[in-house]
Design a protein around this motif. Structure first.
Motif, PDB file in Angstrom:
ATOM      1  N   CYS A 117     -20.892  -7.027  94.137  1.00  0.00           N
ATOM      2  CA  CYS A 117     -21.074  -5.652  94.610  1.00  0.00           C
ATOM      3  C   CYS A 117     -22.076  -4.914  93.740  1.00  0.00           C
ATOM      4  O   CYS A 117     -22.753  -4.000  94.193  1.00  0.00           O
TER       5      CYS A 117
ATOM      6  N   CYS B  27     -12.773  -7.381  94.938  1.00  0.00           N
ATOM      7  CA  CYS B  27     -12.981  -5.951  95.205  1.00  0.00           C
ATOM      8  C   CYS B  27     -11.885  -5.381  96.093  1.00  0.00           C
ATOM      9  O   CYS B  27     -11.243  -4.413  95.704  1.00  0.00           O
ATOM     10  N   LEU B 109     -17.628  -3.901 103.717  1.00  0.00           N
ATOM     11  CA  LEU B 109     -17.743  -4.645 102.462  1.00  0.00           C
ATOM     12  C   LEU B 109     -17.231  -6.076 102.569  1.00  0.00           C
ATOM     13  O   LEU B 109     -17.433  -6.858 101.661  1.00  0.00           O
ATOM     14  N   THR B 112     -19.805  -8.504 101.812  1.00  0.00           N
ATOM     15  CA  THR B 112     -20.075  -8.875 100.428  1.00  0.00           C
ATOM     16  C   THR B 112     -18.781  -9.287  99.741  1.00  0.00           C
ATOM     17  O   THR B 112     -18.662  -9.199  98.534  1.00  0.00           O
TER      18      THR B 112
END
Lengths: 216, 194
Positions: A117, B27, B109, B112
């Motif tokens: 990220c 994440c 997201l 990713t």
């Protein structure tokens, strides 16, 4: 801080240092966790991964910044990803040339830099709005901050988990290694402990400041 | 690599859990596990994307390898996965807008998300055939959902407990994840030799 050149407007050096420490990607922004945890089993792996990421970050931010007026807004993320993937492929093959054993140690995680990220975040937040030079400096600062963070985790894990640093044994042959530290749970624990240490230091500093202002 | 389907399934769900052992998809693991209500659907969405990514990667390999264009591997994977995520996003937005709002930024997201790209890369690296790849993706997705849901429920429990100030926030989550990961290590060996 006034000694640093180029202080005004935002100041490239200030920004560089900010990425290195005050807004450290690992401990403050908590970005790019996958490599942070997965490959920090030894100091050397951590540093190589950090440097590889720094290269990708700087190179792709430079490229994106150069092309920032050409890329249409609607497809910008896709464009960024393709640019980043290109540089990651370069790094992937580069590491294979430099050291095959390192390449095997890092494994698929080199390619996974694409999905970090941090890289996409920098591209979107900084490179897309700033001239090439500024964004390269910012990206390098962030990348080195990332490397530092990885080293701080990897170093501790190697030290406790194997009793060595950079492969050099430190505690002598009688040290009983704490193996769990180089296994997956160790990554979580060491990172959690670092965050705790930082929180303690911050709390102490704030406390000190408050006491000072009250006393004065 | 002659792992049987069962071995792959069990080891990717438990001992080789994507999140807790391979650190893929950290994440969302840190970001959306504040409540089970959000974590579970996100897990399912990710499972679906992982599954699609696995199929796409397998098909891409059929094209890339005979043409000796392995260097395009990464670029083509990520492009195809990004397109697939876009499709899921459009579908969720249409089907349930409130879920879409709850997932927030984490849905785009997923592109990713290391877990999605990771499944494509690992199955290629390990030379899995089609059935093995599908199992790997399925197990990975289920394991991901399991880890997310477990951590979310633990976090819901500790929300009102007394925690030292320095441990609040991310540090606490990391410690909980560490303990969870320690527990999952107890399954080591179940899936057959690693």
């Amino acid at each position: 801080m006034n000694l640093l050149p180029g202080k005004n407007p935002p100041g490239n050096w200030a920004e560089f240092l900010e990425g290195l420490w005050q807004r450290n990607p690992v401990f403050v922004m908590v970005l790019g966790m996958c490599p942070t945890m997965a490959i920090t089993t030894s100091a050397i792996n951590a540093i190589s991964m950090g440097l590889a990421t720094t290269f990708v970050l700087a190179a792709s931010c430079w490229m994106i910044s150069l092309m920032r007026h050409v890329i249409p807004k609607e497809v910008r993320i896709a464009t960024y990803i393709v640019i980043i993937a290109t540089f990651v492929t370069v790094v992937d093959y580069g590491i294979q040339v430099i050291s095959l054993s390192l390449y095997e140690a890092l494994g698929a995680y080199i390619k996974l830099i694409v999905a970090n990220c941090l890289v996409l975040g920098r591209a979107e937040a900084h490179a897309a709005r700033n001239p090439p030079m500024a964004s390269v400096i910012n990206a390098t600062g962030m990348g080195l901050g990332f490397t530092l963070g990885l080293f701080m985790i990897g170093g501790v894990r190697e030290l406790i988990g194997m009793g060595s640093l950079f492969g050099i044994s430190l505690f002598g042959p009688h040290y009983q290694p704490w193996v769990v530290m180089i296994l997956p749970p160790g990554g979580f624990f060491v990172m959690g402990l670092w965050l705790m240490v930082f929180a303690l230091v911050r709390a102490r500093r704030d406390h000190g400041l408050a006491a000072q202002t009250q006393g004065g | 690599m002659h792992e049987s389907i069962g071995q792959i399934l069990i080891s990717t769900i438990l001992s080789g859990n994507f999140v807790l052992a391979m650190f893929l998809g950290m994440c969302p693991f840190m970001g959306v596990t504040h409540s089970v209500k959000v974590a579970f659907p996100l897990g399912l969405a990710t499972t679906f994307v992982i599954f699609m990514a696995s199929v796409c990667a397998y098909l891409l390999n059929l094209v890339l390898i005979p043409l000796h264009m392995e260097y395009l591997e990464l670029i083509s994977y990520i492009t195809v996965i990004a397109a697939a995520v876009q499709l899921v996003e459009m579908y969720v937005k249409k089907q349930s807008p409130e879920l879409f709002r709850a997932l927030g930024i984490y849905l785009p997201l997923i592109t990713t998300n290391c877990a999605v790209l990771g499944v494509a890369l690992f199955q290629t690296a390990r030379d899995y055939n089609f059935l093995q790849s599908l199992t790997f993706a399925m197990g990975g997705g289920v394991g991901f959902t399991l880890a997310l849901t477990l951590l979310a429920s633990v976090r819901e429990r500790v929300r009102f407990s007394q925690v030292p100030n320095a441990m609040m926030g991310t540090a606490l989550t990391l410690m909980l994840a560490g303990i969870l990961s320690l527990a999952f290590m107890g399954f080591a060996g179940l899936g057959g030799g690693e």
